[in-house]
Scaffold this active site. Structure first.
Site: not given
Ligand SMILES: *Cc1c(COP(=O)(O)O)cnc(C)c1O
Length: 426
Positions: A144, A239, A267
């Site tokens: 994701y 990511d 995060k």
């Molecule tokens: C949470 C998450 C996102 C998206 O971040 P948001 O602040 O919710 O837009 C993207 N990549 C990873 C790996 C994530 O865990």
């Protein structure tokens, strides 16, 4: 435990907010029942609207690595708020956070702040396309990267052809530029690259996956990806929205000893306020506006409250790097406790763990990619989830989510958690 007021608040929310929530996983669709409404939280505990105290294994989906309402973060935000909440002009604290973040992670010269992980990944891909002059990207099924159009893609009819939208509203035109590969399968990636030679701008990956449960890449897979990207002039995007400043000061790049070309953050870097970021070597970052041609902007980007929370959080982690080992130790302890009880009860399971990320899968087979994760038994998961919730243990309400341990959790909390599991009838 009784969750009556939460249910009433949910019914009211549904009248005015689609599904009653502002982010879908909160709605408990995968597990059934009504979501819990939070009143406040401190340390490892949530206090809900019914007056229940819950042990929290989500920590706002990762940001609160030192626990809820962490003193230095709260103080920093309150202090900043008194001086104004937003200016749309440069502030010194943006540079302070940038300098600290870059000093903690390997291999990065410059960083730009945005407001979410979604924005960070979306911008990183645009930058990669602008820098390489190529259009296509490869992502992995089950990873994701936020909800921007290019990432809401599922496998198309043939593996080497393009992907299909997996949400209405994403156009076929967008989908054709995202190719889907299987996690931990280097051959699959090589085939895609070969079939689209000279057309791929970037490969984006969760270096430790956390959005199909916690999945650890094999060493040969990661090393192979890095080699392939270098050989084919494809940018490797890590990511690290989940792993950054969680697994180590330098995130997954440090623990896997692999250098990415662009890294995205979110995060933890915001300490619980809305912050995302992406970073790279100067040569790549200087392609961004205003120095370069790739446009990217944000009215609230680098917001002083958000920066002050991020600065307090990263300062705490930078000054106390033992916290990463402490978290990993607690996670291992929890792993052992859960495994022992499930084995004793004869419940088929796999537990995946890396640092402070852990997931429990109700299956006999190793979980190494999206397909194997999807084989987990959801009925057993529901029994597990609701059984734990009933005893005041708050786990992610989906089998595809990793837990995020926070350092406010005590060994007594972990024992309470394992004791709760013992009482569940599967
Ligand atoms: C949470 C998450 C996102 C998206 O971040 P948001 O602040 O919710 O837009 C993207 N990549 C990873 C790996 C994530 O865990």
């Amino acid at each position: 435990m009784i969750y009556q007021r939460s249910s009433a608040l949910f019914a009211e929310a549904k009248k005015y907010i689609p599904g009653g929530v502002n982010s879908p996983v909160r709605a408990f669709k995968a597990v059934g029942g009504d979501p819990i409404f939070v009143k406040k939280a401190k340390g490892a505990y949530l206090y809900d609207e019914d007056g229940n105290k819950l042990i929290d294994y989500i920590a706002s989906w990762g940001p609160l690595i030192l626990g809820h309402a962490y003193g230095p973060v709260i103080d920093a935000v309150i202090d900043k708020a008194r001086k104004g909440t937003s200016f749309g002009m440069p502030t010194e604290i943006e540079t302070k956070l940038a300098k600290l973040a870059i000093s903690m992670v390997p291999n990065m010269d410059k960083i730009r702040f945005v407001n979410s992980g979604t924005e960070a990944c979306m911008s990183a891909v645009r930058l990669a396309r602008g820098y390489t002059g190529k259009d296509k990207i490869i992502k992995f099924a089950g990873c994701y990267h936020g909800h921007s159009d290019s990432f809401l893609i599922e496998a198309g009819s043939g593996a080497v052809t393009f992907g299909s939208p997996n949400s209405p509203g994403v156009t076929q035109g967008t989908a054709k530029d995202t190719l889907l590969a299987t996690y931990n399968d280097l051959k699959d990636v090589e085939t895609l690259v070969e079939a689209n030679k000279g057309e791929i701008a970037a490969i984006i990956i969760e270096p430790i996956a956390g959005n199909m449960g916690c999945i650890v890449p094999s060493d040969s897979f990661m090393k192979g990806l890095r080699k392939l990207c270098t050989k084919e002039s494809v940018l490797l995007i890590f990511d690290e929205v989940m792993t950054g400043f969680r697994l180590a000061r330098g995130g997954a790049q440090e623990v896997l000893n692999i250098k990415a070309d662009i890294v995205t953050y979110g995060k933890v870097i915001g300490g619980g306020l809305p912050v995302g970021a992406f970073a790279a070597k100067a040569e790549i970052m200087d392609y961004l506006a205003p120095d370069g041609p790739v446009y990217q902007a944000g009215t609230l980007s680098g917001n002083p409250l958000a920066m002050s929370a991020g600065l307090a959080m990263l300062t705490a982690l930078n000054n106390n790097p033992e916290v990463f080992q402490s978290l990993a130790d607690k996670t291992e302890y929890l792993h052992k406790g859960i495994a022992e009880v499930l084995t004793e009860k004869g419940v088929a399971h796999q537990i995946n763990r890396f640092g402070s990320m852990i997931s429990v899968h109700f299956t006999d087979n190793p979980v190494i990619d999206f397909a194997s994760s999807a084989k987990g038994d959801n009925e057993t998961f529901k029994t597990y989830f609701h059984g734990m919730l009933d005893k005041g243990i708050y786990l992610p309400p989906s089998a595809f989510e990793s837990y995020f341990l926070n350092d406010a959790l005590s060994y007594a909390d972990l024992d309470t958690t394992v004791a709760a599991l013992k009482q569940i009838k599967f």
